[in-house]
Each structure stands twice: as structure tokens, then as C-alpha cells.
Write a protein that holds these residues in place. Structure first.
Motif, PDB file in Angstrom:
ATOM      1  N   HIS A  16       0.816  -1.218   0.000  1.00 12.37           N
ATOM      2  CA  HIS A  16       0.000   0.000   0.000  1.00 12.37           C
ATOM      3  C   HIS A  16       0.848   1.266   0.000  1.00 12.37           C
ATOM      4  O   HIS A  16       0.351   2.347   0.350  1.00 12.37           O
ATOM      5  N   SER A  17       2.110   1.132  -0.392  1.00 14.20           N
ATOM      6  CA  SER A  17       3.016   2.273  -0.399  1.00 14.20           C
ATOM      7  C   SER A  17       3.654   2.429  -1.776  1.00 14.20           C
ATOM      8  O   SER A  17       3.706   1.496  -2.563  1.00 14.20           O
ATOM      9  N   SER A  18       4.171   3.598  -2.003  1.00 15.51           N
ATOM     10  CA  SER A  18       4.928   3.881  -3.215  1.00 15.51           C
ATOM     11  C   SER A  18       6.363   3.361  -3.031  1.00 15.51           C
ATOM     12  O   SER A  18       6.884   3.337  -1.912  1.00 15.51           O
ATOM     13  N   LYS A  19       7.001   2.971  -4.137  1.00 12.08           N
ATOM     14  CA  LYS A  19       8.392   2.538  -4.074  1.00 12.08           C
ATOM     15  C   LYS A  19       9.282   3.600  -3.453  1.00 12.08           C
ATOM     16  O   LYS A  19      10.282   3.279  -2.821  1.00 12.08           O
ATOM     17  N   GLU A  20       8.923   4.855  -3.621  1.00 11.24           N
ATOM     18  CA  GLU A  20       9.708   5.947  -3.051  1.00 11.24           C
ATOM     19  C   GLU A  20       9.757   5.880  -1.525  1.00 11.24           C
ATOM     20  O   GLU A  20      10.636   6.472  -0.898  1.00 11.24           O
ATOM     21  N   ASP A  21       8.804   5.162  -0.926  1.00  6.43           N
ATOM     22  CA  ASP A  21       8.752   5.044   0.535  1.00  6.43           C
ATOM     23  C   ASP A  21       9.424   3.777   1.069  1.00  6.43           C
ATOM     24  O   ASP A  21       9.524   3.610   2.289  1.00  6.43           O
ATOM     25  N   TYR A  22       9.864   2.882   0.184  1.00  4.41           N
ATOM     26  CA  TYR A  22      10.408   1.595   0.636  1.00  4.41           C
ATOM     27  C   TYR A  22      11.608   1.750   1.559  1.00  4.41           C
ATOM     28  O   TYR A  22      11.747   1.015   2.542  1.00  4.41           O
ATOM     29  N   ASN A  75      23.878  -6.552 -12.514  1.00  2.00           N
ATOM     30  CA  ASN A  75      22.939  -5.447 -12.393  1.00  2.00           C
ATOM     31  C   ASN A  75      21.567  -6.026 -12.077  1.00  2.00           C
ATOM     32  O   ASN A  75      21.436  -7.226 -11.848  1.00  2.00           O
ATOM     33  N   HIS A  76      20.552  -5.197 -12.066  1.00  2.00           N
ATOM     34  CA  HIS A  76      19.196  -5.665 -11.747  1.00  2.00           C
ATOM     35  C   HIS A  76      18.242  -5.482 -12.918  1.00  2.00           C
ATOM     36  O   HIS A  76      17.031  -5.367 -12.724  1.00  2.00           O
ATOM     37  N   ASN A  77      18.798  -5.471 -14.107  1.00  2.00           N
ATOM     38  CA  ASN A  77      17.991  -5.464 -15.324  1.00  2.00           C
ATOM     39  C   ASN A  77      16.952  -4.338 -15.324  1.00  2.00           C
ATOM     40  O   ASN A  77      15.829  -4.514 -15.779  1.00  2.00           O
ATOM     41  N   GLY A  78      17.355  -3.190 -14.777  1.00  2.00           N
ATOM     42  CA  GLY A  78      16.460  -2.037 -14.775  1.00  2.00           C
ATOM     43  C   GLY A  78      15.501  -1.977 -13.606  1.00  2.00           C
ATOM     44  O   GLY A  78      14.801  -0.981 -13.438  1.00  2.00           O
ATOM     45  N   GLU A  79      15.448  -3.022 -12.795  1.00  2.00           N
ATOM     46  CA  GLU A  79      14.535  -3.025 -11.647  1.00  2.00           C
ATOM     47  C   GLU A  79      15.237  -2.462 -10.418  1.00  2.00           C
ATOM     48  O   GLU A  79      16.462  -2.478 -10.316  1.00  2.00           O
ATOM     49  N   GLU A  80      14.449  -1.975  -9.483  1.00  2.00           N
ATOM     50  CA  GLU A  80      14.998  -1.425  -8.255  1.00  2.00           C
ATOM     51  C   GLU A  80      15.145  -2.522  -7.208  1.00  2.00           C
ATOM     52  O   GLU A  80      14.328  -3.437  -7.139  1.00  2.00           O
ATOM     53  N   CYS A  81      16.189  -2.401  -6.392  1.00  2.00           N
ATOM     54  CA  CYS A  81      16.448  -3.379  -5.341  1.00  2.00           C
ATOM     55  C   CYS A  81      16.891  -2.672  -4.076  1.00  2.00           C
ATOM     56  O   CYS A  81      17.772  -1.807  -4.115  1.00  2.00           O
ATOM     57  N   TRP A  82      16.290  -3.038  -2.961  1.00  2.00           N
ATOM     58  CA  TRP A  82      16.690  -2.572  -1.648  1.00  2.00           C
ATOM     59  C   TRP A  82      17.257  -3.758  -0.903  1.00  2.00           C
ATOM     60  O   TRP A  82      16.658  -4.839  -0.885  1.00  2.00           O
ATOM     61  N   VAL A  83      18.409  -3.585  -0.270  1.00  2.00           N
ATOM     62  CA  VAL A  83      19.022  -4.634   0.555  1.00  2.00           C
ATOM     63  C   VAL A  83      19.090  -4.095   1.979  1.00  2.00           C
ATOM     64  O   VAL A  83      19.738  -3.075   2.235  1.00  2.00           O
ATOM     65  N   TYR A  84      18.405  -4.787   2.875  1.00  2.00           N
ATOM     66  CA  TYR A  84      18.411  -4.422   4.294  1.00  2.00           C
ATOM     67  C   TYR A  84      19.168  -5.514   5.026  1.00  2.00           C
ATOM     68  O   TYR A  84      18.794  -6.688   4.963  1.00  2.00           O
ATOM     69  N   LYS A 118      20.575   0.630  -1.879  1.00  2.00           N
ATOM     70  CA  LYS A 118      19.588   0.557  -2.958  1.00  2.00           C
ATOM     71  C   LYS A 118      20.286   0.568  -4.303  1.00  2.00           C
ATOM     72  O   LYS A 118      21.228   1.337  -4.505  1.00  2.00           O
ATOM     73  N   SER A 119      19.841  -0.297  -5.207  1.00  2.00           N
ATOM     74  CA  SER A 119      20.351  -0.349  -6.582  1.00  2.00           C
ATOM     75  C   SER A 119      19.198  -0.087  -7.527  1.00  2.00           C
ATOM     76  O   SER A 119      18.075  -0.516  -7.290  1.00  2.00           O
ATOM     77  N   GLU A 120      19.512   0.616  -8.625  1.00  2.00           N
ATOM     78  CA  GLU A 120      18.481   0.868  -9.629  1.00  2.00           C
ATOM     79  C   GLU A 120      19.131   1.127 -10.972  1.00  2.00           C
ATOM     80  O   GLU A 120      20.303   1.459 -11.061  1.00  2.00           O
ATOM     81  N   GLY A 121      18.357   0.952 -12.009  1.00  2.00           N
ATOM     82  CA  GLY A 121      18.809   1.275 -13.353  1.00  2.00           C
ATOM     83  C   GLY A 121      19.601   0.164 -14.024  1.00  2.00           C
ATOM     84  O   GLY A 121      19.879  -0.876 -13.438  1.00  2.00           O
ATOM     85  N   HIS A 122      19.957   0.404 -15.294  1.00  2.00           N
ATOM     86  CA  HIS A 122      20.699  -0.568 -16.096  1.00  2.00           C
ATOM     87  C   HIS A 122      22.198  -0.361 -16.025  1.00  2.00           C
ATOM     88  O   HIS A 122      22.965  -1.261 -16.302  1.00  2.00           O
ATOM     89  N   ASP A 123      22.645   0.846 -15.717  1.00  2.00           N
ATOM     90  CA  ASP A 123      24.060   1.169 -15.829  1.00  2.00           C
ATOM     91  C   ASP A 123      24.890   0.688 -14.648  1.00  2.00           C
ATOM     92  O   ASP A 123      26.057   0.361 -14.804  1.00  2.00           O
ATOM     93  N   GLY A 124      24.320   0.681 -13.460  1.00  2.00           N
ATOM     94  CA  GLY A 124      25.077   0.323 -12.275  1.00  2.00           C
ATOM     95  C   GLY A 124      25.184  -1.173 -12.069  1.00  2.00           C
ATOM     96  O   GLY A 124      24.229  -1.915 -12.264  1.00  2.00           O
ATOM     97  N   PHE A 125      26.371  -1.600 -11.699  1.00  2.00           N
ATOM     98  CA  PHE A 125      26.628  -3.002 -11.372  1.00  2.00           C
ATOM     99  C   PHE A 125      27.192  -3.044  -9.962  1.00  2.00           C
ATOM    100  O   PHE A 125      27.845  -2.104  -9.515  1.00  2.00           O
ATOM    101  N   HIS A 126      26.945  -4.169  -9.270  1.00  2.00           N
ATOM    102  CA  HIS A 126      27.527  -4.332  -7.946  1.00  2.00           C
ATOM    103  C   HIS A 126      27.776  -5.798  -7.641  1.00  2.00           C
ATOM    104  O   HIS A 126      27.356  -6.686  -8.373  1.00  2.00           O
TER     105      HIS A 126
END
Length: 177
Positions: A16-22, A75-84, A118-126
């Protein structure tokens, strides 16, 4: 509340939240009340990806890291990822593609319990690595779920498309939250 109720509460607030709030949600959620032992799965030779929730908007994966285990550079193929980070210590190395399409190391950071990256986009790798002398547990939120990533194959010496898999899938909630 028991573990299943706490997981249900996490899923409910994320749903029930926006990704911006994750990021704020993860940093403020009470993970101490969740007994992850029911989800944990350990292997000697590799970290494990243990999915416990997935819908069309996000998936929740508990990754179990034994000493020294690490991911490939990816990378995450353009998807966003949060690691806690729940337990232990992880080192995260960041890479970018240079002008010739080769991966170039940029920087590193140490992730400690109750911290997030947090990781996002196609350009960044980790790459993530358990840099501690004990086990580590991390919670990964992928929005949207990720089925494939661009991954550096050490044997081939190049980036390849890699289909991702779960080591375990154990849903803790009923469908239709």
C-alpha cells in the motif's frame, strides 16, 4: 504477533506504499520480531536466495550468506532493489561500464545490521560479499520481481544474461492480501 503476522504486516505496508517510501519503511520496520529461521536455508558452497513473497509489484527474498560467500558482479535489469542487512556484515563493490564496455571498479561500502543499500537502473553493477567471520542475513526487496540480470561470468570473462532462480520458495501469506 507471531512471525507470519509480522511478515504479513510488512507485505501489507509495502503493498500500500509507493516505491519511493520503501527505504523509510525498511529502516523503520521492527524486524526483531520476525523469526527468519523458518525461511533460512544455508549451503556451504554458495549463498541462498529464499523467496517468501512475490506478486506483480515486488518480491521479498531472504539471502543467507556463509563466511566469504559473494555474488557475481551483476545489475538488476532495470529493476529497483533494496538490501536491508539483518545480521552480519556485507561489503558492496560498485562497478560501471567504461567507454569500451568493460566493467570498471568505482568504490566499496560496508553494510552493517539495520542499514540499507539501494540499486536501480541498467548502468550500475555491484557485487555483495559476506566480509565478516560469521554468517550474514539480508532481506532483498525487488520492485518489480527480477527474473534475469546481466552478470559477469568469470570463466568467460564477459557479461552474460543470467536467469535467476530461488533456492527455496515458501509463501507465508495467503493470496489476495
Amino acid at each position: 504477533m507471531n512471525t507470519q503476522e509480522h511478515i504479513h504486516a510488512l507485505i501489507n505496508v509495502l503493498s500500500h506504499s509507493s516505491k519511493e517510501d520503501y527505504t523509510d519503511i525498511l529502516l523503520n520496520f521492527n524486524f526483531q520480531d520476525i523469526n527468519f529461521s523458518e525461511i533460512e536455508n544455508w549451503k556451504i558452497h554458495s549463498y541462498t536466495r529464499n523467496c517468501f513473497y512475490k506478486d506483480e509489484n515486488f518480491e521479498l527474498i531472504l539471502i543467507c550468506w556463509d563466511k566469504g560467500q559473494k555474488t557475481a558482479i551483476h545489475n538488476h535489469n532495470g529493476e529497483e532493489c533494496w538490501v536491508y542487512l539483518l545480521e552480519g556484515e556485507l561489503e558492496e563493490d560498485f562497478y560501471e561500464l567504461d567507454d569500451s564496455g568493460q566493467l570498471e571498479y568505482k568504490s566499496s561500502q560496508i553494510l552493517r545490521p539495520n542499514e540499507i543499500t539501494k540499486s536501480e537502473g541498467h548502468d550500475g553493477f555491484h557485487r555483495l560479499r559476506n566480509s565478516s567471520k560469521s554468517r550474514a542475513l539480508s532481506l532483498h526487496v525487488y520492485a518489480k520481481p527480477i527474473a534475469q540480470s546481466l552478470t559477469f561470468d568469470d570463466a568467460l570473462g564477459k557479461l552474460v544474461d543470467k536467469n535467476l532462480r530461488y533456492d527455496t520458495f515458501k509463501s507465508f501469506v495467503s493470496v489476495g492480501l
